[in-house]
Write an enzyme that holds these catalytic residues in place. Structure first.
Site, PDB file in Angstrom:
ATOM      1  N   ASN A  12      10.407  29.431  40.636  1.00 35.12           N
ATOM      2  CA  ASN A  12      11.192  28.646  39.680  1.00 35.12           C
ATOM      3  C   ASN A  12      12.092  29.629  38.948  1.00 35.12           C
ATOM      4  O   ASN A  12      11.633  30.349  38.065  1.00 35.12           O
ATOM      5  CB  ASN A  12      10.263  27.919  38.698  1.00 35.12           C
ATOM      6  N   LYS A  14      14.428  28.988  36.946  1.00 30.75           N
ATOM      7  CA  LYS A  14      14.908  28.502  35.643  1.00 30.75           C
ATOM      8  C   LYS A  14      16.418  28.726  35.572  1.00 30.75           C
ATOM      9  O   LYS A  14      17.101  28.559  36.579  1.00 30.75           O
ATOM     10  CB  LYS A  14      14.122  29.160  34.511  1.00 30.75           C
ATOM     11  N   HIS A  98       8.203  20.009  33.820  1.00 32.46           N
ATOM     12  CA  HIS A  98       7.941  21.384  33.384  1.00 32.46           C
ATOM     13  C   HIS A  98       7.827  21.405  31.852  1.00 32.46           C
ATOM     14  O   HIS A  98       8.533  20.682  31.164  1.00 32.46           O
ATOM     15  CB  HIS A  98       9.078  22.303  33.855  1.00 32.46           C
ATOM     16  N   GLU A 100       8.926  23.371  29.736  1.00 30.75           N
ATOM     17  CA  GLU A 100      10.187  23.664  29.037  1.00 30.75           C
ATOM     18  C   GLU A 100      11.024  22.394  28.904  1.00 30.75           C
ATOM     19  O   GLU A 100      11.710  22.195  27.909  1.00 30.75           O
ATOM     20  CB  GLU A 100      10.943  24.776  29.781  1.00 30.75           C
ATOM     21  N   GLU A 170       0.191  24.754  34.532  1.00 29.75           N
ATOM     22  CA  GLU A 170       0.942  25.803  33.840  1.00 29.75           C
ATOM     23  C   GLU A 170       0.584  25.804  32.357  1.00 29.75           C
ATOM     24  O   GLU A 170       1.184  25.059  31.562  1.00 29.75           O
ATOM     25  CB  GLU A 170       2.450  25.572  33.996  1.00 29.75           C
ATOM     26  N   GLY A 176       5.910  32.965  30.716  1.00 29.26           N
ATOM     27  CA  GLY A 176       6.912  33.903  30.210  1.00 29.26           C
ATOM     28  C   GLY A 176       6.377  34.897  29.198  1.00 29.26           C
ATOM     29  O   GLY A 176       7.147  35.621  28.570  1.00 29.26           O
ATOM     30  N   SER A 216       2.978  33.572  34.215  1.00 28.95           N
ATOM     31  CA  SER A 216       2.868  35.032  34.345  1.00 28.95           C
ATOM     32  C   SER A 216       2.106  35.458  35.609  1.00 28.95           C
ATOM     33  O   SER A 216       1.435  36.487  35.608  1.00 28.95           O
ATOM     34  CB  SER A 216       2.245  35.665  33.093  1.00 28.95           C
TER      35      SER A 216
HETATM   36  P1  13P Z   1       6.562  32.802  34.326  1.00 26.89           P
HETATM   37  O1  13P Z   1       6.125  33.199  35.691  1.00 26.89           O
HETATM   38  O2  13P Z   1       7.812  33.521  33.862  1.00 26.89           O
HETATM   39  O3  13P Z   1       5.459  32.896  33.324  1.00 26.89           O
HETATM   40  O4  13P Z   1       6.993  31.271  34.380  1.00 26.89           O
HETATM   41  C1  13P Z   1       6.101  30.358  34.934  1.00 26.89           C
HETATM   42  C2  13P Z   1       6.767  29.055  35.039  1.00 26.89           C
HETATM   43  O5  13P Z   1       7.086  28.428  34.055  1.00 26.89           O
HETATM   44  C3  13P Z   1       7.056  28.550  36.386  1.00 26.89           C
HETATM   45  O6  13P Z   1       7.458  27.229  36.349  1.00 26.89           O
END
Ligand code: 13P
Length: 262
Positions: A12, A14, A98, A100, A170, A176, A216
């Site tokens: 992903n 983003k 997601h 976010e 997640e 992140g 992560s």
């Molecule tokens: P990270 O791997 O940066 O923690 O992000 C995970 C994520 O949100 C994947 O959708």
């Protein structure tokens, strides 16, 4: 992971990398990937990269994914993208719900349900994200919340349709932050998710649904996370932006598949 389920490693990105960077990355990844196809690989790219990436991924062992969609087939929704627009670009997977999108853009569980429905109706495989924040975890409410997220998002989805759905656990506190859930923490929730699916759809559906972990995940912790029985892959943000790290995670998943088949 278990040998009955083919793991899926998904990137992903983003809001990172435009079409030129996407094409260079995909070309480099394709030439570095081993020939044998073991785990599934999905690249969930920004919308603007999809048209450029699609021809490069055609007839390869990787599939194209998007990060979001709108639930309506068309209409006056400025700035939005429909499921059929994605399928026209050879997109096969789409991330839905997601954290976010839920937190920064106000998506509700009902919105997530409508998006999941639209994805399935268009023949896209949704990657449904669920997960708790730190406060919910500390209150001991994580599993209850996740069961609710699943039930709402999957409302109206048949057992047959569930086969197309991938679930991604997640935990928000691990996204992140560089601090992954421990393999035990992640494994425990993914087992809980499988049990929740069993309650909704029965044992055979629960045994075959793919459950990814995301938060992560990187080249250093992937082996331990993916060794958990109920973790069937990863949804990878930060580490997927680095080709070598993403490749290393794919190779780890392939290696685990090989060991299980031996
Ligand atoms: P990270 O791997 O940066 O923690 O992000 C995970 C994520 O949100 C994947 O959708």
């Amino acid at each position: 992971m278990r040998k009955e389920r083919t793991p899926i490693i998904a990137a992903n990105w983003k809001m990172h990398n435009g079409p030129q960077q996407a094409c260079s990355y995909i070309q480099a990844l394709l030439s570095a990937l081993p020939q044998a196809k073991r785990c599934g690989i999905v690249l969930c790219l920004p919308y603007v990269d999809l048209a450029a990436a699609a021809p490069l991924l055609r007839d390869t062992r990787m599939a194209l994914g998007a990060q979001n969609l709108h639930w309506a087939p068309q209409g006056a929704y400025t700035g939005e993208i429909s499921a059929s627009m994605l399928t026209q670009l050879e997109v096969r997977y789409v991330i839905v719900g997601h954290s976010e999108r839920r937190r920064l853009f106000g998506e509700s569980d009902q919105d997530v349900n409508q998006k999941l429905r639209a994805a399935l109706d268009a023949g896209l495989r949704p990657i449904l994200c669920v997960g708790e924040d730190l406060e919910q975890r500390q209150l001991g409410a994580a599993m209850e919340l996740i069961a609710y997220q699943l039930k709402t998002a999957l409302s109206g989805v048949s057992a047959q349709e569930l086969r197309q759905v991938i679930i991604a656990y997640e935990p928000i506190w691990a996204i992140g932050t560089g601090v992954s859930a421990t393999p035990e923490q992640a494994g425990e929730v993914c087992t809980g998710i499988r049990q929740a699916i069993q309650q909704l759809y029965g044992a055979p559906a629960a045994q075959s649904v793919i459950i990814q972990y995301g938060g992560s995940m990187n080249e250093g912790n992937a082996a331990q996370l993916l060794s958990q029985e109920d973790i069937d892959g990863g949804l990878i943000g930060t580490a997927s932006l680095d080709l070598d790290k993403f490749l290393s995670i794919v190779q780890t998943a392939n290696q685990l598949c090989l060991e299980q088949q031996a």
